[in-house]
Design an enzyme around this catalytic site. Structure first.
Site: not given
Ligand code: PMP
Length: 413
Positions: A370, A204
């Site tokens: 999150c 990721d």
């Molecule tokens: N992975 C990481 C490490 C993130 O920081 C984020 C967004 N905060 C995401 C995944 C998800 O990204 P998105 O909401 O743009 O799909």
């Protein structure tokens, strides 16, 4: 824009129209770049120009305008390929964002190749979007999730990772950089160790691509995902890189127009890569905006951006360290992290901190980011988080520190 040899911060700030405004009478200090970044004029202009002069649906029209739109959309794909040094343009799938990219891999590769008893390895540093899709798959298929712990400084524990790997490990899904702590993971070594036991690896890269050059061939990862909006590009566009041989042997994610070669009521035949994974009308303007964002940051240079952000991190760390009752979530050494500072204040809840500093024009994030498991690991329900981007200044770090002193003044003794 021509490549610059010194970091012309004033010039770069002027490229972002949104930054020149005031909020509650104070200059806006936008310090929530890990959540999303602001957009330079190049991105806004590229998108506007496309709508004004080049807009049409792609891949379908026999007319000039559609051919032009298709050329630009596919040009954006090539731009992304070069940006992460993928071997083939067919390995770049456009999605709505990193979340969709991860769900795509779980629902296609995972659904097809994982079975009951198989193990998927994650880390404590994952964002929910790299936890929940695997949890959903695990409960549907009887998989076991194994989680690599982190130490008190938020560092990935290598020995623990190695001890979790076995012949049962089929998949490893790790973040390149933690969105809460900024910790940079040793992803190249993580990939090599996973491959040694026959597992595939998804990285990721959401929090990595805005801060460092990424070369998917060098990392040798199987999948790499990121979102456009954290890379100074538009919302609604993300990237899934997958090794060609894997993508070829995965079923489609969604069915619909554009992802088929032919359809009868009895059967559909899939289109080739990358279209097999792009059902429906794609986010054409957003892809063009993303390509403009990549052009923009490469015109500055990711290494120059990294040096600037490291300076800001150092400066802000020192400024904030002087505030009584402020505790950094992880005092990790600078060289092992990107420009993110998560902290708490003994006298105020993170939500109150963010609300009050906003009154002084300072935009920071508060909450669990999150990453609730990571909050549990460190025994806090939430933190305040300041995250720096290419346009931030030392004065903005000062504004944050001054606003935090005011929070202390309101709540503390
Ligand atoms: N992975 C990481 C490490 C993130 O920081 C984020 C967004 N905060 C995401 C995944 C998800 O990204 P998105 O909401 O743009 O799909």
């Amino acid at each position: 824009m021509a490549a610059t040899t010194f970091y012309d911060l004033d010039h770069f700030r002027a490229d972002f129209p949104i930054l020149c405004q005031t909020v509650h009478g104070y200059p806006l200090a936008f310090l929530d770049n890990a959540a999303s970044t602001q957009k330079p004029a190049d991105v806004i202009t590229a998108t506007k120009k496309f709508y004004e002069t080049g807009y049409a649906n792609v891949h379908r029209g026999a007319y000039w305008l559609s051919e032009q739109a298709t050329r630009q959309y596919e040009g954006a794909r090539e731009r992304v390929r070069a940006f992460i040094n993928a071997r083939h343009v067919e390995e770049i799938i456009f999605t709505r964002g990193a979340t969709e990219s991860i769900n795509l891999v779980a629902a296609t590769w995972g659904q097809t190749y994982l079975q009951a008893g198989d193990e998927v390895v994650l880390t404590w540093l994952e964002h929910h979007s790299n936890i929940v899709p695997w949890q959903m798959l695990a409960s549907a298929k009887g998989l076991t999730l194994k989680v690599v712990p982190v130490d008190d400084e938020g560092r990935f524990l290598w020995e623990a990772y190695q001890s979790l790997l076995s012949s049962r490990t089929r998949f490893v899904a790790v973040t390149h950089v933690s969105n809460v702590l900024g910790t940079i993971l040793p992803v190249k070594d993580i990939v090599a160790a996973a491959h040694a036991v026959g597992a595939k690896v998804l990285i990721d890269g959401c929090q990595a691509v805005p801060h460092m050059a990424v070369d998917v061939c060098d990392l040798a990862c199987d999948f790499y995902v990121f979102s456009g909006h954290k890379l100074y590009g538009p919302t609604g566009i993300g990237v899934l890189y997958g090794r060609e041989v894997l993508l070829q042997n995965m079923p489609p994610y969604q069915g619909g127009g554009d992802m088929i070669a032919s359809v009868t009521f009895e059967k559909a035949h899939w289109a080739g890569l990358p279209y097999k994974f792009e059902a429906g009308t794609p986010a054409v303007a957003q892809a063009i905006g993303l390509a403009a964002a990549i052009d923009y940051i490469e015109s500055i240079g990711l290494s120059a951006i990294a040096v600037h952000e490291a300076d800001l991190l150092h400066y802000a760390t020192q400024r904030l360290a002087g505030i009584r009752g402020l505790r950094f979530l992880c005092p990790a050494p600078q060289q092992t992290k990107t420009s993110v500072l998560s902290f708490t204040l003994d006298c105020a809840h993170p939500h109150d901190i963010a609300t009050i500093v906003d009154r002084y024009g300072v935009a920071i994030r508060a909450g669990h980011h999150c990453a609730q498991p990571l909050m549990q690991r460190f025994g806090v329900p939430a933190t305040a988080r300041a995250s720096f981007g290419l346009y931030n200044t030392r004065e903005e770090a000062d504004a944050l520190a001054d606003a935090l002193e005011r929070v202390r003044g309101i709540f503390g003794p």
